[in-house]
Design a protein around this motif. Structure first.
Motif, PDB file in Angstrom:
ATOM      1  N   ASP A   1      38.420  40.211  40.789  1.00 46.65           N
ATOM      2  CA  ASP A   1      37.966  39.493  39.595  1.00 46.65           C
ATOM      3  C   ASP A   1      39.048  39.481  38.516  1.00 46.65           C
ATOM      4  N   LEU A   2      39.796  40.570  38.408  1.00 44.59           N
ATOM      5  CA  LEU A   2      40.889  40.620  37.436  1.00 44.59           C
ATOM      6  C   LEU A   2      42.046  39.737  37.877  1.00 44.59           C
ATOM      7  N   LEU A   3      42.297  39.717  39.183  1.00 41.85           N
ATOM      8  CA  LEU A   3      43.346  38.838  39.704  1.00 41.85           C
ATOM      9  C   LEU A   3      42.995  37.378  39.450  1.00 41.85           C
ATOM     10  N   ASP A   4      41.724  37.030  39.596  1.00 42.56           N
ATOM     11  CA  ASP A   4      41.286  35.657  39.346  1.00 42.56           C
ATOM     12  C   ASP A   4      41.494  35.253  37.882  1.00 42.56           C
ATOM     13  N   MET A   5      41.377  36.216  36.977  1.00 41.74           N
ATOM     14  CA  MET A   5      41.515  35.945  35.546  1.00 41.74           C
ATOM     15  C   MET A   5      42.974  35.901  35.095  1.00 41.74           C
TER      16      MET A   5
ATOM     17  N   VAL B   1      33.246  46.676  36.385  1.00 41.66           N
ATOM     18  CA  VAL B   1      34.183  45.561  36.239  1.00 41.66           C
ATOM     19  C   VAL B   1      33.632  44.482  35.309  1.00 41.66           C
ATOM     20  N   ALA B   2      32.312  44.295  35.277  1.00 41.34           N
ATOM     21  CA  ALA B   2      31.724  43.285  34.386  1.00 41.34           C
ATOM     22  C   ALA B   2      31.992  43.630  32.925  1.00 41.34           C
ATOM     23  N   ARG B   3      31.962  44.898  32.605  1.00 43.06           N
ATOM     24  CA  ARG B   3      32.223  45.341  31.224  1.00 43.06           C
ATOM     25  C   ARG B   3      33.687  45.086  30.851  1.00 43.06           C
TER      26      ARG B   3
END
Length: 199
Positions: free
Chosen positions: A169-173, A143-145
């Motif tokens: 993390d994608l939802l946060d973005m 996910v970091a990549r």
């Protein structure tokens, strides 16, 4: 004007004021990160609808299909000849059919390199990462990549991510999150997926 018409006019005037206020406040212009997630049907279909819209305006669009790429896709078949569309597919198709973590991971990484190229190209207006959520869930992709590529993409580029269980993390973005809810699905009641309707 009768009472009902008067009430309707007043209600619509209030609605117009609210909408106009929101329009006036929306002053920032840049590409967006859209996430279509949830257990319901229609995530990929919604993404292809946006692809069609962008192509209709002559924008360059790129699509990476991580799961359904080897399956028939009416939208892809109809649009593939558009010179502004680039589609890359993960060579394995459905991962639950292959059941080979090593080859699935390699296939994912191979097509992700294409996605990274797209996400770095300022000439591409829209990038769709279809079913990428599964790649993160299964651990095929870090996910970091993915976050790094999304954070460093060109300012005007919009990205659509589709798939169930989108990573937090994608939802946060995300700028916009649409969650499809599965109230009822024909497949769960023994009805086969239908060509031209479901794919």
């Amino acid at each position: 004007m009768n009472d009902r018409e008067t009430r309707h006019k007043q209600s619509m005037q209030k609605l117009k004021e609210r909408v106009d206020e929101k329009v006036a406040k929306a002053t920032e212009q840049r590409g967006l990160l859209l996430v279509f997630t949830g257990n319901g049907k229609g995530k990929t279909t919604a993404a292809w609808g946006t692809v069609t819209r962008a192509l209709g305006y002559g924008y360059k669009v790129s699509v990476v299909q991580f799961i359904k790429g080897m399956w028939e896709c009416g939208e892809r078949d109809r649009l593939i000849d558009d010179e502004n569309l680039d589609v890359q597919v993960m060579a394995t198709g459905f991962t639950w059919e292959t059941q080979n973590r090593e080859s699935d991971t390699q296939a994912c990484l191979d097509v992700w390199q294409e996605a990274e190229r797209m996400l770095a190209d300022p000439s591409i207006y829209l990038v769709v990462l279809d079913e990428i959520t599964y790649m993160l869930k299964f651990g095929y992709l870090d996910v970091a990549r993915v976050k790094q590529a999304l954070q460093h993409r060109p300012t005007e580029q919009t990205v659509i991510i589709t798939g169930r269980n989108a990573h937090r993390d994608l939802l946060d973005m995300a700028d916009t999150i649409t969650e499809m809810h599965d109230t009822r699905h024909a497949f769960n009641n023994g009805l086969q997926a239908r060509r031209g309707i479901d794919y």
